[in-house]
Design a protein around this motif. Sequence first.
Motif, mmCIF file in Angstrom:
data_model
loop_
_atom_site.group_PDB
_atom_site.id
_atom_site.type_symbol
_atom_site.label_atom_id
_atom_site.label_comp_id
_atom_site.label_asym_id
_atom_site.label_seq_id
_atom_site.Cartn_x
_atom_site.Cartn_y
_atom_site.Cartn_z
ATOM 1 N N THR A 297 0.826 -1.200 0.000
ATOM 2 C CA THR A 297 0.000 0.000 0.000
ATOM 3 C C THR A 297 0.868 1.260 0.000
ATOM 4 O OG1 THR A 297 -1.776 -1.114 1.178
ATOM 5 C CG2 THR A 297 -1.757 1.293 1.288
ATOM 6 N N VAL A 298 1.914 1.258 0.802
ATOM 7 C CA VAL A 298 2.801 2.407 0.901
ATOM 8 C C VAL A 298 3.427 2.736 -0.450
ATOM 9 C CG1 VAL A 298 5.013 3.210 1.836
ATOM 10 C CG2 VAL A 298 3.305 2.184 3.353
ATOM 11 N N VAL A 299 4.021 1.744 -1.109
ATOM 12 C CA VAL A 299 4.688 1.979 -2.395
ATOM 13 C C VAL A 299 3.681 2.449 -3.434
ATOM 14 C CG1 VAL A 299 5.914 0.851 -4.289
ATOM 15 C CG2 VAL A 299 6.556 0.351 -1.914
ATOM 16 N N ASP A 300 2.517 1.824 -3.447
ATOM 17 C CA ASP A 300 1.493 2.198 -4.426
ATOM 18 C C ASP A 300 1.062 3.642 -4.258
ATOM 19 O OD1 ASP A 300 -0.616 1.456 -6.444
ATOM 20 O OD2 ASP A 300 -1.901 2.065 -4.772
ATOM 21 N N ARG A 301 0.830 4.091 -3.035
ATOM 22 C CA ARG A 301 0.343 5.456 -2.803
ATOM 23 C C ARG A 301 1.446 6.497 -3.010
ATOM 24 N NH1 ARG A 301 -3.020 6.494 -4.452
ATOM 25 N NH2 ARG A 301 -3.506 8.365 -3.216
#
Length: 344
Positions: free
Chosen positions: A337-341
């Motif tokens: 989630t972190v990398v995607d956002r």
Amino acid sequence: MKIALVSSYAPFVLGGARNIVEWLVPHLEAAGHDVEIVYLPFVERSETMFSQFAAYRAIDLTDTADVVICFRVPAHFIRHPRKVLWFIHHIRTWYDLWDSEYRPWPRTAHNIALRNSLVLADNKALAEARTVFTNSQIVGERLRQFNDVDSEVLYPPVADPERFHDAGLGDTVVCLARLESHKRQLLLVEALGKTTTPVRLHIAGTGSSTYADALRTTAKNLGITDRFTLENRWITDEEKIETLATSLAVAYLPVDEDSYGYPSLEASHSGKALLTTTDSGGVLELVVDGVNGYVTEPTSEALASALDRLYEDRLTTARLGKAARARVFELGITWETVVDRLLA
């Protein structure tokens, strides 16, 4: 893509501000990106504050990095056409702690002018960001209140969460955090002195030897040294994992914390119930009273009652621990989630 992670650090201090940067690196690399960390030291001294801001302002990565992601202040002062902020917190003594007992300088005309200048400088640097994320709702609320900046909450995961495990319920509530007065380990010791069960308390972490002595003295005066242990030293990851695995529950009750804090998240991955207080700030974004732990008033009496409940009602304590692990995934706290956002 070439990604520069820009942050500040306090020399010789290890903690969450470094972890959030360094733990992100392998996940960005796994997604196929080239990553470089850019650190400069930052010490919160009013007389050198603006010169330290200028050091970040002077860094030019425009032709070197495709994206810069900034973390701990004053990293956000760097200029870049694709600047993304994962904002950890303000320089709090000049912001939300300005009117509190934690402000270390007097409210003089000079200091008021410094504060006003700081807000203006922050506003300019913040406005340059393409996107602003925060590590908690409470930090996002402060950005809106003080800087009129909207942001998105992006909760930071721990490194290698699969290493944490549950080895059953012991008799000891643990508190693993830096030994500092605002982390309120002393309140926990005072609470232990008012319990009616044989529940034990283990506190570990680096910090002030004076504060550690106060904890030991309080335990001795309360006659609970047979149920209290303290380690004023750095706890390795391996020690932390095993200590959490065999604990009864985990206590973390800082004053108005910026986020849920890694101790809370590590406890959750270990399947342990959490104990915190109604004024612990961002911790309350993770801990829900009666669901994955207990949230009490910040008094020794209320905490003592919760400690006794954790000890006496093992079935409920185990249920709260399972719910703590589930709560992490409910909130979407993952590196994916972190990398995607961050790169959206």
